[in-house]
Design a protein around this motif. Structure first.
Motif, PDB file in Angstrom:
ATOM      1  N   SER A 239     -18.715 -75.742 -43.126  1.00  8.51           N
ATOM      2  CA  SER A 239     -18.837 -74.340 -42.743  1.00  8.51           C
ATOM      3  C   SER A 239     -18.857 -74.230 -41.228  1.00  8.51           C
ATOM      4  N   ARG A 240     -18.542 -73.037 -40.749  1.00  7.70           N
ATOM      5  CA  ARG A 240     -18.493 -72.766 -39.311  1.00  7.70           C
ATOM      6  C   ARG A 240     -18.938 -71.322 -39.138  1.00  7.70           C
ATOM      7  N   ARG A 241     -19.932 -71.104 -38.280  1.00 11.90           N
ATOM      8  CA  ARG A 241     -20.467 -69.741 -38.079  1.00 11.90           C
ATOM      9  C   ARG A 241     -20.207 -69.293 -36.656  1.00 11.90           C
ATOM     10  N   THR A 242     -19.651 -68.101 -36.521  1.00 14.33           N
ATOM     11  CA  THR A 242     -19.351 -67.552 -35.200  1.00 14.33           C
ATOM     12  C   THR A 242     -20.393 -66.499 -34.801  1.00 14.33           C
ATOM     13  N   VAL A 243     -20.359 -66.163 -33.533  1.00 14.73           N
ATOM     14  CA  VAL A 243     -21.250 -65.118 -33.014  1.00 14.73           C
ATOM     15  C   VAL A 243     -21.098 -63.841 -33.836  1.00 14.73           C
ATOM     16  N   GLY A 244     -19.847 -63.491 -34.147  1.00 19.86           N
ATOM     17  CA  GLY A 244     -19.606 -62.264 -34.912  1.00 19.86           C
ATOM     18  C   GLY A 244     -20.207 -62.313 -36.303  1.00 19.86           C
ATOM     19  N   GLU A 245     -20.074 -63.466 -36.960  1.00 15.67           N
ATOM     20  CA  GLU A 245     -20.631 -63.621 -38.312  1.00 15.67           C
ATOM     21  C   GLU A 245     -22.153 -63.608 -38.306  1.00 15.67           C
ATOM     22  N   LEU A 246     -22.734 -63.982 -37.160  1.00 20.09           N
ATOM     23  CA  LEU A 246     -24.197 -64.078 -37.057  1.00 20.09           C
ATOM     24  C   LEU A 246     -24.799 -62.861 -36.363  1.00 20.09           C
ATOM     25  N   ALA A 247     -23.997 -61.813 -36.206  1.00 21.84           N
ATOM     26  CA  ALA A 247     -24.444 -60.643 -35.430  1.00 21.84           C
ATOM     27  C   ALA A 247     -25.813 -60.152 -35.894  1.00 21.84           C
ATOM     28  N   GLY A 248     -26.052 -60.186 -37.195  1.00 16.50           N
ATOM     29  CA  GLY A 248     -27.285 -59.636 -37.733  1.00 16.50           C
ATOM     30  C   GLY A 248     -28.553 -60.385 -37.373  1.00 16.50           C
ATOM     31  N   ILE A 249     -28.429 -61.637 -36.939  1.00 17.52           N
ATOM     32  CA  ILE A 249     -29.662 -62.397 -36.650  1.00 17.52           C
ATOM     33  C   ILE A 249     -30.081 -62.290 -35.192  1.00 17.52           C
ATOM     34  N   PHE A 250     -29.135 -61.866 -34.338  1.00 20.70           N
ATOM     35  CA  PHE A 250     -29.476 -61.699 -32.922  1.00 20.70           C
ATOM     36  C   PHE A 250     -29.828 -60.239 -32.651  1.00 20.70           C
ATOM     37  N   GLU A 251     -30.608 -60.025 -31.601  1.00 17.81           N
ATOM     38  CA  GLU A 251     -30.970 -58.647 -31.266  1.00 17.81           C
ATOM     39  C   GLU A 251     -29.730 -57.828 -30.965  1.00 17.81           C
ATOM     40  N   SER A 252     -28.787 -58.478 -30.275  1.00 13.59           N
ATOM     41  CA  SER A 252     -27.529 -57.819 -29.922  1.00 13.59           C
ATOM     42  C   SER A 252     -26.505 -58.899 -29.590  1.00 13.59           C
ATOM     43  N   ILE A 253     -25.233 -58.607 -29.830  1.00 11.57           N
ATOM     44  CA  ILE A 253     -24.188 -59.537 -29.385  1.00 11.57           C
ATOM     45  C   ILE A 253     -23.279 -58.844 -28.383  1.00 11.57           C
ATOM     46  N   GLU A 254     -23.791 -57.764 -27.814  1.00 14.22           N
ATOM     47  CA  GLU A 254     -22.998 -57.003 -26.844  1.00 14.22           C
ATOM     48  C   GLU A 254     -22.555 -57.905 -25.686  1.00 14.22           C
ATOM     49  N   GLY A 255     -21.290 -57.838 -25.373  1.00 15.09           N
ATOM     50  CA  GLY A 255     -20.765 -58.623 -24.261  1.00 15.09           C
ATOM     51  C   GLY A 255     -20.424 -60.050 -24.626  1.00 15.09           C
ATOM     52  N   GLU A 256     -20.694 -60.450 -25.848  1.00 19.74           N
ATOM     53  CA  GLU A 256     -20.405 -61.812 -26.281  1.00 19.74           C
ATOM     54  C   GLU A 256     -19.064 -61.853 -27.019  1.00 19.74           C
ATOM     55  N   ASP A 257     -18.415 -63.019 -26.970  1.00 21.99           N
ATOM     56  CA  ASP A 257     -17.175 -63.230 -27.718  1.00 21.99           C
ATOM     57  C   ASP A 257     -17.534 -63.439 -29.189  1.00 21.99           C
ATOM     58  N   PRO A 258     -17.161 -62.507 -30.075  1.00 25.40           N
ATOM     59  CA  PRO A 258     -17.541 -62.635 -31.482  1.00 25.40           C
ATOM     60  C   PRO A 258     -16.922 -63.854 -32.157  1.00 25.40           C
ATOM     61  N   GLY A 259     -15.861 -64.411 -31.544  1.00 21.99           N
ATOM     62  CA  GLY A 259     -15.193 -65.566 -32.139  1.00 21.99           C
ATOM     63  C   GLY A 259     -15.784 -66.908 -31.740  1.00 21.99           C
ATOM     64  N   ARG A 260     -16.736 -66.894 -30.805  1.00 21.60           N
ATOM     65  CA  ARG A 260     -17.333 -68.165 -30.348  1.00 21.60           C
ATOM     66  C   ARG A 260     -18.090 -68.836 -31.488  1.00 21.60           C
ATOM     67  N   VAL A 261     -17.854 -70.129 -31.646  1.00 16.48           N
ATOM     68  CA  VAL A 261     -18.535 -70.877 -32.710  1.00 16.48           C
ATOM     69  C   VAL A 261     -19.960 -71.206 -32.260  1.00 16.48           C
ATOM     70  N   VAL A 262     -20.931 -70.829 -33.093  1.00 20.38           N
ATOM     71  CA  VAL A 262     -22.341 -71.125 -32.809  1.00 20.38           C
ATOM     72  C   VAL A 262     -22.729 -72.461 -33.432  1.00 20.38           C
ATOM     73  N   TYR A 263     -22.347 -72.666 -34.688  1.00 22.78           N
ATOM     74  CA  TYR A 263     -22.617 -73.977 -35.294  1.00 22.78           C
ATOM     75  C   TYR A 263     -21.634 -74.299 -36.407  1.00 22.78           C
ATOM     76  N   GLU A 264     -21.559 -75.598 -36.672  1.00 25.44           N
ATOM     77  CA  GLU A 264     -20.730 -76.124 -37.758  1.00 25.44           C
ATOM     78  C   GLU A 264     -21.595 -77.044 -38.596  1.00 25.44           C
ATOM     79  N   THR A 265     -21.289 -77.126 -39.893  1.00 25.58           N
ATOM     80  CA  THR A 265     -21.996 -78.076 -40.747  1.00 25.58           C
ATOM     81  C   THR A 265     -20.987 -79.051 -41.349  1.00 25.58           C
ATOM     82  N   TYR A 266     -21.486 -80.233 -41.631  1.00 27.20           N
ATOM     83  CA  TYR A 266     -20.689 -81.306 -42.216  1.00 27.20           C
ATOM     84  C   TYR A 266     -21.483 -81.914 -43.364  1.00 27.20           C
ATOM     85  N   GLY A 267     -20.783 -82.383 -44.375  1.00 25.26           N
ATOM     86  CA  GLY A 267     -21.461 -83.079 -45.468  1.00 25.26           C
ATOM     87  C   GLY A 267     -21.369 -82.296 -46.758  1.00 25.26           C
TER      88      GLY A 267
END
Ligand code: MN
Length: 172
Positions: free
Chosen positions: A24-52
């Motif tokens: 799996s791979r989670r981007t800023v845009g996909e995680l918008a709900g957990i941050f106070e705001s993502i204003e000014g951030e690239d929604p496509g930036r990868v925050v984390y990836e999982t393996y296994g």
């Protein structure tokens, strides 16, 4: 990765299993709900990836394992972090070992009492299955950690998505 009694090779520095793509791979845009705001951030930036292993599988309960590579870089003044969740079966805990990087493990009781456990390379935590868990990268390099859990622990992401943790980790 869910085949039993079979060897896999984990690169301890990168958190990647040989020959495997991220599960799996989670981007800023996909995680918008957990941050106070993502204003000014690239929604496509990868925050984390999982393996296994995948988070859940069909069939008899089985021990699963995965790594997470949580990239550095604040999101509108908050440290990058995972979604976080409760286990729906509180008798099912989770084992965690940090392979690289610096961060915090946020833990929360059902009454929203929240605290942070410092993480550094070599930190091992046996997480109580009653505690919601989330990881934040407070360093400048990827935070890489290995986790193992039982396939029937049940993942409740919704409670955290709607109510959050009792503590936010803001950058200085
Ligand atoms: Mn878990």
């Amino acid at each position: 990765m869910i085949e039993l009694s079979r060897a896999f090779h984990l690169d301890l520095a990168t958190g990647r299993f040989a020959g495997q793509e991220p599960t799996s791979r989670r981007t800023v845009g996909e995680l918008a709900g957990i941050f106070e705001s993502i204003e000014g951030e690239d929604p496509g930036r990868v925050v984390y990836e999982t393996y296994g292993c995948p988070a859940e599988i069909e069939g008899p309960p089985q021990l699963l394992f995965a790594t997470t590579v949580l990239y550095p870089g604040a999101v509108n003044g908050e440290y990058p972090m995972t979604r976080g969740h409760f286990h729906t079966d509180p008798s099912r805990g989770e084992f965690m070992a940090v392979l690289e990087g610096e961060g915090k493990l946020l833990l929360m009781e059902r009454d929203r009492t929240t605290w942070a456990v410092p993480l550094t390379k070599g930190t091992v935590v046996n997480i109580d299955g009653r505690h919601a868990h989330r990881v934040a990268n407070t360093g400048s390099v990827p935070l890489v950690f290995l986790v193992a859990w039982m396939s029937d622990c049940g993942h409740d992401y919704g409670t955290i998505l709607s109510e959050g943790f009792g503590l936010r980790l803001r950058t200085p």
